[in-house]
Design a protein around this motif. Structure first.
Motif, PDB file in Angstrom:
ATOM      1  N   CYS A  15       2.541 -13.784 -10.191  1.00 39.92           N
ATOM      2  CA  CYS A  15       2.940 -14.111  -8.825  1.00 39.92           C
ATOM      3  C   CYS A  15       4.369 -14.626  -8.846  1.00 39.92           C
ATOM      4  N   THR A  16       4.973 -14.684  -7.676  1.00 41.65           N
ATOM      5  CA  THR A  16       6.314 -15.224  -7.544  1.00 41.65           C
ATOM      6  C   THR A  16       6.212 -16.617  -6.956  1.00 41.65           C
ATOM      7  N   ALA A  17       6.774 -17.578  -7.651  1.00 43.67           N
ATOM      8  CA  ALA A  17       6.753 -18.967  -7.180  1.00 43.67           C
ATOM      9  C   ALA A  17       7.788 -19.146  -6.066  1.00 43.67           C
ATOM     10  N   GLU A  18       7.694 -20.257  -5.351  1.00 40.73           N
ATOM     11  CA  GLU A  18       8.606 -20.524  -4.248  1.00 40.73           C
ATOM     12  C   GLU A  18      10.062 -20.551  -4.694  1.00 40.73           C
ATOM     13  N   ASP A  19      10.319 -20.976  -5.926  1.00 45.40           N
ATOM     14  CA  ASP A  19      11.692 -21.041  -6.423  1.00 45.40           C
ATOM     15  C   ASP A  19      12.163 -19.711  -7.010  1.00 45.40           C
ATOM     16  N   GLY A  20      11.333 -18.660  -6.926  1.00 49.61           N
ATOM     17  CA  GLY A  20      11.709 -17.339  -7.405  1.00 49.61           C
ATOM     18  C   GLY A  20      11.277 -17.026  -8.816  1.00 49.61           C
ATOM     19  N   ASP A  21      10.801 -18.030  -9.544  1.00 57.74           N
ATOM     20  CA  ASP A  21      10.312 -17.799 -10.904  1.00 57.74           C
ATOM     21  C   ASP A  21       8.984 -17.045 -10.871  1.00 57.74           C
ATOM     22  N   ILE A  22       8.645 -16.439 -11.987  1.00 61.24           N
ATOM     23  CA  ILE A  22       7.352 -15.772 -12.122  1.00 61.24           C
ATOM     24  C   ILE A  22       6.338 -16.793 -12.593  1.00 61.24           C
ATOM     25  N   GLY A  23       5.177 -16.790 -11.958  1.00 62.50           N
ATOM     26  CA  GLY A  23       4.118 -17.706 -12.324  1.00 62.50           C
ATOM     27  C   GLY A  23       2.807 -16.964 -12.443  1.00 62.50           C
ATOM     28  N   MET A  24       1.741 -17.732 -12.502  1.00 66.02           N
ATOM     29  CA  MET A  24       0.401 -17.166 -12.622  1.00 66.02           C
ATOM     30  C   MET A  24      -0.440 -17.642 -11.455  1.00 66.02           C
ATOM     31  N   ALA A  25      -1.125 -16.722 -10.810  1.00 58.24           N
ATOM     32  CA  ALA A  25      -2.000 -17.038  -9.679  1.00 58.24           C
ATOM     33  C   ALA A  25      -3.450 -16.871 -10.113  1.00 58.24           C
ATOM     34  N   PRO A  26      -4.321 -17.756  -9.638  1.00 63.03           N
ATOM     35  CA  PRO A  26      -5.727 -17.668 -10.037  1.00 63.03           C
ATOM     36  C   PRO A  26      -6.500 -16.542  -9.343  1.00 63.03           C
ATOM     37  N   THR A  27      -5.999 -16.064  -8.195  1.00 69.34           N
ATOM     38  CA  THR A  27      -6.719 -15.022  -7.460  1.00 69.34           C
ATOM     39  C   THR A  27      -5.801 -13.857  -7.129  1.00 69.34           C
ATOM     40  N   ILE A  28      -6.400 -12.702  -6.926  1.00 69.27           N
ATOM     41  CA  ILE A  28      -5.633 -11.501  -6.600  1.00 69.27           C
ATOM     42  C   ILE A  28      -4.924 -11.649  -5.252  1.00 69.27           C
ATOM     43  N   LYS A  29      -5.500 -12.443  -4.380  1.00 71.32           N
ATOM     44  CA  LYS A  29      -4.925 -12.657  -3.047  1.00 71.32           C
ATOM     45  C   LYS A  29      -3.539 -13.300  -3.133  1.00 71.32           C
ATOM     46  N   GLU A  30      -3.294 -14.080  -4.165  1.00 62.42           N
ATOM     47  CA  GLU A  30      -2.026 -14.781  -4.344  1.00 62.42           C
ATOM     48  C   GLU A  30      -1.057 -14.017  -5.245  1.00 62.42           C
ATOM     49  N   ALA A  31      -1.463 -12.872  -5.754  1.00 61.24           N
ATOM     50  CA  ALA A  31      -0.641 -12.103  -6.691  1.00 61.24           C
ATOM     51  C   ALA A  31       0.545 -11.467  -5.987  1.00 61.24           C
ATOM     52  N   THR A  32       1.616 -11.262  -6.745  1.00 56.88           N
ATOM     53  CA  THR A  32       2.750 -10.496  -6.239  1.00 56.88           C
ATOM     54  C   THR A  32       2.359  -9.033  -6.237  1.00 56.88           C
ATOM     55  N   SER A  33       2.651  -8.340  -5.151  1.00 56.38           N
ATOM     56  CA  SER A  33       2.356  -6.915  -5.082  1.00 56.38           C
ATOM     57  C   SER A  33       3.638  -6.119  -5.288  1.00 56.38           C
ATOM     58  N   PHE A  34       3.510  -5.041  -6.009  1.00 57.73           N
ATOM     59  CA  PHE A  34       4.619  -4.152  -6.306  1.00 57.73           C
ATOM     60  C   PHE A  34       4.379  -2.828  -5.601  1.00 57.73           C
ATOM     61  N   LEU A  35       5.448  -2.241  -5.081  1.00 65.29           N
ATOM     62  CA  LEU A  35       5.316  -0.998  -4.320  1.00 65.29           C
ATOM     63  C   LEU A  35       5.150   0.233  -5.202  1.00 65.29           C
ATOM     64  N   SER A  36       5.501   0.110  -6.489  1.00 62.75           N
ATOM     65  CA  SER A  36       5.317   1.249  -7.390  1.00 62.75           C
ATOM     66  C   SER A  36       4.706   0.774  -8.710  1.00 62.75           C
ATOM     67  N   TYR A  37       4.066   1.705  -9.369  1.00 60.21           N
ATOM     68  CA  TYR A  37       3.483   1.419 -10.677  1.00 60.21           C
ATOM     69  C   TYR A  37       4.577   1.034 -11.661  1.00 60.21           C
ATOM     70  N   GLU A  38       5.720   1.709 -11.567  1.00 64.45           N
ATOM     71  CA  GLU A  38       6.829   1.452 -12.479  1.00 64.45           C
ATOM     72  C   GLU A  38       7.348   0.018 -12.343  1.00 64.45           C
TER      73      GLU A  38
END
Length: 62
Positions: A15-38
């Motif tokens: 997931c993306t944290a509020e400060d822009g860093d990459i973090g870990m989310a416990p649920t899929i609902k909070e995950a960062t979504s990407f528009l492409s597989y790549e």
């Protein structure tokens, strides 16, 4: 419907944290979504643990 991709690494999701860093989310609902597989694969290689999983998720726009 639109298909997006999320990265599961272990029991959590990238997931993306509020400060822009990459973090870990416990649920899929909070995950960062990407528009492409790549894009998802690039993030997974940079931030995921070995054995990560890229999952396709269909979302509806409202």
């Amino acid at each position: 419907m639109t298909t997006v991709y999320v990265v599961k690494t272990g029991e959590k999701f990238l997931c993306t944290a509020e400060d822009g860093d990459i973090g870990m989310a416990p649920t899929i609902k909070e995950a960062t979504s990407f528009l492409s597989y790549e894009e998802a694969e690039k993030a997974a290689n940079a931030f995921g643990d070995p054995g990560y999983e890229i999952m396709a998720v269909d979302v509806s726009r409202r």
